[in-house]
Design a protein around this motif. Structure first.
Motif: not given
Length: 586
Positions: A410-421, A341-351
């Motif tokens: 999990g959210t922190v790892f997701g945003r940092n590892l695969s959260g880039t659009p 969820g965290g990585s998908l939200y980051a790829r969508m540009g969520g803040r």
């Protein structure tokens, strides 16, 4: 080996969520020496036509034996949540020591006790007991066949206990000595214990509770074959789309690219390429969408692991072990939820990632617990077996102190590892207008039709699952369930890919929610089927039974919908990225 694994699993669950009050001796290692204490637990009582409506055994005016102290006692959180309540019977039983018929207590019937017993007999009440984790069932009484105003209660419990070495293998209850119920009458209750040596092995002792004819007859195999043929058809259909239709699309788009601007403007351009600038636009309500996807990944992992553990460890033989395994696995797989969820939200540009993380962690537990607690209040009103307050506190502690921190990690790892659009196409600043299309290409129609084939692939298995939960059948064919689970995943992915292709070909780029909801609509058909099952396959009635049934079926359907929706979206996302990454975009 399987037995050792189950004991270790139960121990881990106990350590994680403080499930047990004590955990030692006989009923855990199932080893007895001669004259060791054997405890007969009185569990619940309830109507035969609804095994989930249970009351405490002593809610009826039964009496206890003279024994007041036992050497051990335990009740886990999963047992409390399943409505399993263990009360000491007070009957003195020792390993390999026969007991002749003797009285252990008596009940004097006043008007209230008489009415309670009559009500139970009229509603076909059965009671459940346990000895060495083996379930035992008995009937309260019966009406007179010739005189409907006369009622009899069974007062003698004959226990035939089979043993092999130092282990209890089999327990059979024979209810005898029916006594007529009359106000003011004193009714004695007796018991008898007979020990019989058997050659049955301990690992096979649960086989007597299984019904191989019910679960493995022809219709079960036919449903698997039918679903397998559906998979072949759908995989072939998707392959045709990928290999033939898309190839033609690529050829047409390549020809269009060779035209000059004047010819291209006069040409008739259409199809999925036209929405390349909008297809990777973030979904509406990204916080909710990413939370659902994260929860779906977690549910899928939990279901898969529970099925595998049930196959390897035969969890159905241990009281409450299935729910214990689910609770443990749901807690320790929370990082999967946060990461996805965290990585998908980051790829969508969520803040607002903290809000997304909290919703992802608590959305499903709140919905499940809210429904369960609502049903619990109704159960309290009807004096049924309700979830104890301590169990509610334990569930809350699991959510706050286990699930939330792991989801955060999990959210922190997701945003940092695969959260880039990383979309293969640039997103236009201004959304492209969606052209008019035929009615059957509207997203709502696609969503409604998307769940039909996945539901068809699991339709027969739903009957067996419903019957095992709402009737007196123990589900044990988890090999079938694993196969059906795999088939469901494949069918769901194939159907959503086809639906998404048609949607994009109609130049409608709203594929994220459409693919999720089209797959999730499978749960809607399951819930509709539950109405049929309720009215035609059960004998439930009244507010409590109706609320209980449809409340828990709503929880089941919700979890199934989130799981299918996530699988459908994940497969479709890979498909969409694939087709747009291979097209040259000017």
């Amino acid at each position: 080996m399987c037995r050792t694994w189950r004991i270790r699993l139960g121990f881990l669950v106990a350590c994680l969520v403080l499930l047990s009050t004590t955990s030692h001796a006989d009923e855990h290692n199932h080893i007895y020496d001669e004259r060791d204490e054997v405890v007969l637990w009185m569990s619940t009582v309830g109507p035969y036509h609804n095994r989930q409506e249970t009351y405490s055994y002593y809610s009826l005016p039964f009496c206890k034996g003279p024994k007041e102290v036992i050497s051990h006692y335990h009740e886990t959180l999963s047992e409390a949540l399943e409505g399993i309540e263990l009360k000491m019977s007070g009957i003195d039983i020792e390993f390999l020591v026969p007991v002749p018929k003797q009285k252990y207590c008596s009940v004097k019937l006043d008007a209230t006790k008489y009415k309670d017993f009559v009500y139970a007999i009229n509603n076909q009440y059965w009671y459940q007991m346990y000895m060495d984790d083996l379930p035992i069932w008995g009937v309260v009484g019966k009406p007179d066949d010739r005189n409907p105003d006369t009622y009899y209660i069974w007062t003698h419990k004959r226990l035939d206990i089979g043993y092999n070495g130092k282990q209890i293998i089999d327990v059979n209850l024979t209810s005898e000595s029916k006594v007529e119920l009359k106000p003011g009458k004193t009714i004695p209750f007796t018991y008898e214990v007979i020990w019989k040596k058997t050659n049955t092995l301990f690992k096979d002792r649960f086989d007597k509770y299984l019904d191989p004819y019910f679960f493995q007859h022809r219709i079960h195999w036919f449903s698997i074959f039918n679903s397998f043929m559906m998979v072949i058809f759908l995989v072939g259909l998707v392959s045709m789309i990928l290999m033939r239709t898309l190839r033609k699309d690529y050829a047409r788009y390549s020809k269009d690219e060779e035209m000059d601007d004047m010819e291209r403007d006069l040409g008739d351009e259409y199809g999925w390429k036209q929405v390349h600038g909008d297809v990777f636009r973030p979904a509406n309500h990204p916080i909710l969408f990413s939370a659902l996807i994260g929860a779906g990944y977690q549910i899928t992992a939990v279901v898969l692991f529970v099925i595998i553990f049930a196959i390897v460890g035969e969890l159905y033989t241990e009281r409450g072990s299935m729910l214990s395994a689910a609770i443990l696995l749901y807690a320790i797989t929370s990082p999967i939820n946060g990461y996805a969820g965290g990585s998908l939200y980051a790829r969508m540009g969520g803040r607002v990632w903290i809000k997304q993380m909290l919703l992802s962690a608590f959305m499903l537990p709140v919905l499940v617990c809210g429904t369960a607690f609502f049903i619990n209040f109704i159960a309290i009103y009807y004096a049924s077996r309700a979830i104890p307050f301590g169990s509610m506190v334990a569930v809350t502690c699991i959510c706050i102190f286990v699930i939330l921190p792991l989801t955060l990690v999990g959210t922190v790892f997701g945003r940092n590892l695969s959260g880039t659009p990383d979309a293969p196409c640039r997103v236009n600043a201004v959304p492209r207008p969606i052209p008019e299309k035929k009615w059957f290409m509207e997203p709502m129609i696609i969503i409604m039709l998307g769940g039909i084939l996945p539901f068809g692939s699991i339709f027969i298995e739903m009957y067996f699952i419903f019957t095992s939960f709402w009737a007196y059948k123990i589900y044990y064919v988890y090999g079938f369930m694993l196969l059906v689970f795999i088939i469901l995943m494949i069918v769901t992915v194939c159907v959503t890919i086809v639906c998404t292709y048609f949607l994009l070909n109609a130049e409608d780029y709203r594929w994220q929610w459409t693919s999720f909801l089209a797959a999730a609509s499978t749960a809607g058909y399951v819930y509709l089927y539950s109405f049929y099952y309720f009215f035609f396959k059960t004998k439930m009635y009244g507010l409590f039974q109706t609320t209980f049934y449809f409340g828990y079926m709503a929880i089941f359907s919700l979890a199934l919908g989130i799981m299918c929706g996530t699988v459908g979206y994940t497969g479709t996302s890979a498909f969409v990225r694939k087709i747009y990454s291979t097209v040259k975009i000017d």
